[in-house]
Write a protein that holds these residues in place. Structure first.
Motif, PDB file in Angstrom:
ATOM      1  N   VAL A  64       5.473  -0.507  -6.462  1.00 52.28           N
ATOM      2  CA  VAL A  64       4.655  -0.589  -7.563  1.00 52.28           C
ATOM      3  C   VAL A  64       2.811  -1.019  -6.467  1.00 52.28           C
ATOM      4  O   VAL A  64       3.337  -1.892  -4.599  1.00 52.28           O
ATOM      5  CB  VAL A  64       3.909  -0.925  -8.196  1.00 52.28           C
ATOM      6  CG1 VAL A  64       5.409  -0.588  -9.082  1.00 52.28           C
ATOM      7  CG2 VAL A  64       4.380  -2.663  -8.171  1.00 52.28           C
ATOM      8  N   VAL A  65       2.275  -0.323  -6.186  1.00 52.68           N
ATOM      9  CA  VAL A  65       1.048  -0.900  -5.551  1.00 52.68           C
ATOM     10  C   VAL A  65       0.418  -1.751  -5.796  1.00 52.68           C
ATOM     11  O   VAL A  65       0.243  -2.219  -7.327  1.00 52.68           O
ATOM     12  CB  VAL A  65      -0.042   0.344  -5.222  1.00 52.68           C
ATOM     13  CG1 VAL A  65      -0.031   1.246  -4.896  1.00 52.68           C
ATOM     14  CG2 VAL A  65      -0.801   0.510  -7.117  1.00 52.68           C
TER      15      VAL A  65
ATOM     16  N   SER B 261       1.265  -1.157   0.031  1.00 55.91           N
ATOM     17  CA  SER B 261       0.015  -0.450  -0.202  1.00 55.91           C
ATOM     18  C   SER B 261       1.157   0.931   0.295  1.00 55.91           C
ATOM     19  O   SER B 261       1.781   1.263   0.406  1.00 55.91           O
ATOM     20  CB  SER B 261      -0.421   0.197   1.331  1.00 55.91           C
ATOM     21  OG  SER B 261      -0.301  -0.084   2.707  1.00 55.91           O
ATOM     22  N   GLU B 262      -0.058   2.792  -0.643  1.00 59.88           N
ATOM     23  CA  GLU B 262       0.744   3.397  -0.427  1.00 59.88           C
ATOM     24  C   GLU B 262       1.314   3.877   1.055  1.00 59.88           C
ATOM     25  O   GLU B 262       2.494   4.850   1.233  1.00 59.88           O
ATOM     26  CB  GLU B 262       0.322   4.597  -1.120  1.00 59.88           C
ATOM     27  CG  GLU B 262       0.898   6.026  -1.286  1.00 59.88           C
ATOM     28  CD  GLU B 262       2.273   5.630  -2.392  1.00 59.88           C
ATOM     29  OE1 GLU B 262       3.430   6.344  -1.929  1.00 59.88           O
ATOM     30  OE2 GLU B 262       1.944   4.862  -3.199  1.00 59.88           O
ATOM     31  N   ASN B 263       0.738   3.587   1.892  1.00 60.06           N
ATOM     32  CA  ASN B 263       1.086   4.050   3.246  1.00 60.06           C
ATOM     33  C   ASN B 263       2.184   2.843   3.514  1.00 60.06           C
ATOM     34  O   ASN B 263       3.116   3.462   4.792  1.00 60.06           O
ATOM     35  CB  ASN B 263      -0.376   3.631   4.529  1.00 60.06           C
ATOM     36  CG  ASN B 263      -0.925   4.848   3.755  1.00 60.06           C
ATOM     37  OD1 ASN B 263      -1.083   6.054   3.078  1.00 60.06           O
ATOM     38  ND2 ASN B 263      -2.797   5.285   4.388  1.00 60.06           N
ATOM     39  N   GLY B 264       2.523   2.001   3.272  1.00 63.01           N
ATOM     40  CA  GLY B 264       3.520   1.180   3.149  1.00 63.01           C
ATOM     41  C   GLY B 264       4.507   1.357   2.817  1.00 63.01           C
ATOM     42  O   GLY B 264       5.751   0.377   2.919  1.00 63.01           O
ATOM     43  N   ARG B 265       5.098   2.247   2.492  1.00 71.06           N
ATOM     44  CA  ARG B 265       6.327   2.146   1.030  1.00 71.06           C
ATOM     45  C   ARG B 265       7.154   2.467   2.126  1.00 71.06           C
ATOM     46  O   ARG B 265       8.245   1.442   1.696  1.00 71.06           O
ATOM     47  CB  ARG B 265       5.674   3.319   0.551  1.00 71.06           C
ATOM     48  CG  ARG B 265       7.590   2.983  -0.708  1.00 71.06           C
ATOM     49  CD  ARG B 265       6.930   4.973  -0.957  1.00 71.06           C
ATOM     50  NE  ARG B 265       6.097   5.469  -2.440  1.00 71.06           N
ATOM     51  CZ  ARG B 265       6.998   5.098  -3.584  1.00 71.06           C
ATOM     52  NH1 ARG B 265       7.665   5.074  -4.128  1.00 71.06           N
ATOM     53  NH2 ARG B 265       5.225   5.055  -4.853  1.00 71.06           N
ATOM     54  N   THR B 266       7.573   3.117   2.949  1.00 68.38           N
ATOM     55  CA  THR B 266       8.162   3.111   3.513  1.00 68.38           C
ATOM     56  C   THR B 266       9.138   1.983   4.200  1.00 68.38           C
ATOM     57  O   THR B 266      10.054   0.966   4.400  1.00 68.38           O
ATOM     58  CB  THR B 266       8.696   4.181   4.179  1.00 68.38           C
ATOM     59  OG1 THR B 266       7.998   5.662   3.161  1.00 68.38           O
ATOM     60  CG2 THR B 266       9.726   4.465   4.841  1.00 68.38           C
ATOM     61  N   ARG B 267       7.803   1.311   5.214  1.00 64.79           N
ATOM     62  CA  ARG B 267       8.234  -0.003   5.662  1.00 64.79           C
ATOM     63  C   ARG B 267       8.997  -0.814   4.855  1.00 64.79           C
ATOM     64  O   ARG B 267       9.534  -1.703   5.125  1.00 64.79           O
ATOM     65  CB  ARG B 267       7.085  -0.235   6.667  1.00 64.79           C
ATOM     66  CG  ARG B 267       7.668  -0.968   7.885  1.00 64.79           C
ATOM     67  CD  ARG B 267       6.220  -1.589   8.654  1.00 64.79           C
ATOM     68  NE  ARG B 267       4.403  -1.468   8.049  1.00 64.79           N
ATOM     69  CZ  ARG B 267       4.692  -2.936   7.329  1.00 64.79           C
ATOM     70  NH1 ARG B 267       5.505  -3.823   7.561  1.00 64.79           N
ATOM     71  NH2 ARG B 267       3.082  -2.621   6.541  1.00 64.79           N
ATOM     72  N   VAL B 268       7.889  -1.555   4.215  1.00 61.47           N
ATOM     73  CA  VAL B 268       8.244  -2.422   3.392  1.00 61.47           C
ATOM     74  C   VAL B 268       9.637  -2.159   2.397  1.00 61.47           C
ATOM     75  O   VAL B 268      10.702  -2.856   2.023  1.00 61.47           O
ATOM     76  CB  VAL B 268       7.628  -2.280   1.626  1.00 61.47           C
ATOM     77  CG1 VAL B 268       7.985  -3.361   0.752  1.00 61.47           C
ATOM     78  CG2 VAL B 268       5.561  -2.585   2.330  1.00 61.47           C
ATOM     79  N   GLN B 269       9.509  -0.412   1.942  1.00 60.95           N
ATOM     80  CA  GLN B 269      11.443  -0.762   1.292  1.00 60.95           C
ATOM     81  C   GLN B 269      12.476  -0.410   2.480  1.00 60.95           C
ATOM     82  O   GLN B 269      13.682  -1.071   2.472  1.00 60.95           O
ATOM     83  CB  GLN B 269      11.302   1.223   0.559  1.00 60.95           C
ATOM     84  CG  GLN B 269      11.110   1.156  -0.459  1.00 60.95           C
ATOM     85  CD  GLN B 269      10.649   2.514  -0.663  1.00 60.95           C
ATOM     86  OE1 GLN B 269      10.495   3.549   0.057  1.00 60.95           O
ATOM     87  NE2 GLN B 269      10.807   2.313  -2.258  1.00 60.95           N
TER      88      GLN B 269
ATOM     89  N   ALA C 209       8.904  -9.002  -3.832  1.00 58.60           N
ATOM     90  CA  ALA C 209       8.394  -9.040  -2.507  1.00 58.60           C
ATOM     91  C   ALA C 209       7.348  -8.149  -2.092  1.00 58.60           C
ATOM     92  O   ALA C 209       7.350  -6.577  -2.515  1.00 58.60           O
ATOM     93  CB  ALA C 209       9.992  -8.576  -1.596  1.00 58.60           C
ATOM     94  N   GLY C 210       6.317  -8.423  -1.303  1.00 60.84           N
ATOM     95  CA  GLY C 210       5.203  -7.356  -0.863  1.00 60.84           C
ATOM     96  C   GLY C 210       5.281  -7.477   0.308  1.00 60.84           C
ATOM     97  O   GLY C 210       5.271  -8.099   1.422  1.00 60.84           O
ATOM     98  N   GLU C 211       4.351  -6.618   0.595  1.00 63.30           N
ATOM     99  CA  GLU C 211       3.577  -5.899   2.783  1.00 63.30           C
ATOM    100  C   GLU C 211       3.224  -7.512   2.830  1.00 63.30           C
ATOM    101  O   GLU C 211       3.243  -7.499   3.984  1.00 63.30           O
ATOM    102  CB  GLU C 211       3.188  -4.772   2.103  1.00 63.30           C
ATOM    103  CG  GLU C 211       2.554  -4.331   3.340  1.00 63.30           C
ATOM    104  CD  GLU C 211       1.589  -2.749   3.207  1.00 63.30           C
ATOM    105  OE1 GLU C 211       1.442  -1.909   4.510  1.00 63.30           O
ATOM    106  OE2 GLU C 211       1.239  -2.357   2.320  1.00 63.30           O
TER     107      GLU C 211
END
Length: 238
Positions: free
Chosen positions: A210-211, A178-186, A235-237
C-alpha cells in the motif's frame, strides 16, 4: 583411577590410554576403548604383552557413560542428543523455537570439576537439527558423587536447556512505499522477511503493498487481522 601397563590377560574391562595401531598403520583399537575378552586374541596377534590402560576405582563412572547420564539430566527430553564419544555429547533442537538457558543452574554445574557445558546464548532462535550446546566430561572416569551433584543442582535450580516453541505462526506482511518504489520494496524486503518467518516455523498468510498513507495502512492491517493473523509486520520504503 589407576594407570599403568597391564598384562593383556588382566586387561579386560580396562580403558586404553593410547590408540593401538595395527600392521596396516590404522587403528586396531582406539584410545578410550574398553578392552573386551574378544580383543585379547587381536592384542596377542599384534605382539602385545601389556597395554597402557586405566582401571576405574569403585564409585567411578566411565566417561561416555557419565556423559550420557549427564546429558539426560541437563536437557529436556525433546532436545536431541548425539551418542557420547570420548566423553562428549552434542545437543540439537528438535523443533523451531527459542533456546532457554537456565543461567543459575548452568553456572553451578560448570563450577564442578570434571564437566563443562557450553551453549549458544539464551533466547537464540533455533531450528531442527541446529546444534545448540555441547557437554564434555574431563578424564576417563568421573566420580559417582560428582554426577549426583549435577542431578541435585538441576533438581533444585531446574533443567539447564529447553526450547520454547514459536507461539506466533500466522503472519501478515504489509509493505509500504511510493508507487514508483513498489517493485524495489517488494524485491528487497519480502524475501528476507518471509525466510525469517518460515525459519521459525511460521507462514505469511498474506502480503499486500500500500502507499504510505495512514488510512491505506490501517485498512491493510484490518484485512490481516480479519484473516486471523497473529502478528502483522510493517516494512516500508522509508
Amino acid at each position: 583411577m589407576r594407570l599403568g601397563n597391564i598384562p593383556i590377560e588382566e586387561s579386560v574391562g580396562a580403558i586404553l590410554i593410547h590408540n593401538i595401531i595395527g600392521p596396516d598403520g590404522h587403528k586396531a583399537l582406539a584410545k578410550g576403548h574398553v578392552v573386551q575378552t574378544e580383543d585379547l586374541e587381536k592384542l596377542r596377534a599384534l605382539g602385545k604383552a601389556t597395554v597402557y590402560a586405566a582401571v576405574l576405582d569403585p564409585g567411578e563412572v566411565r566417561e561416555d557413560d557419565a556423559a550420557a547420564r549427564l546429558a539426560r539430566v541437563v536437557a529436556t527430553p525433546e532436545i536431541e542428543r548425539s551418542r557420547p564419544s570420548t566423553g562428549r555429547v552434542n545437543f540439537y533442537a528438535a523443533l523451531p523455537g527459542f533456546l532457554r538457558v537456565n543461567d543459575a543452574s548452568l553456572l553451578e554445574v560448570n563450577s564442578l570439576q570434571g564437566v563443562t557445558l557450553a551453549t549458544i546464548p539464551h533466547l537464540s532462535p533455533v531450528a531442527p537439527k541446529k546444534m545448540i550446546a555441547t557437554l564434555k566430561t574431563i578424564g576417563l572416569g568421573l566420580p559417582e558423587t560428582m554426577l549426583a551433584q549435577v542431578e541435585e543442582i538441576v533438581g533444585q535450580r531446574g533443567v539447564i536447556l529447553s526450547v520454547s516453541p514459536v507461539a506466533i505462526q500466522k503472519v501478515g506482511l504489509v509493505l509500504t512505499g511510493s508507487e514508483n518504489g513498489r517493485t524495489r520494496v517488494q524485491q528487497t524486503l519480502s524475501p528476507p522477511i518471509r525466510a525469517r518467518v518460515e525459519e521459525l516455523g511460521g507462514a505469511i498468510l498474506d502480503e499486500v503493498f500500500v502507499v504510505e498513507e495512514e488510512q491505506a495502512i490501517a485498512d491493510a492491517i484490518d484485512k490481516m487481522m480479519a484473516a486471523h493473523a497473529q502478528m502483522v509486520i510493517l516494512a516500508g520504503e522509508t
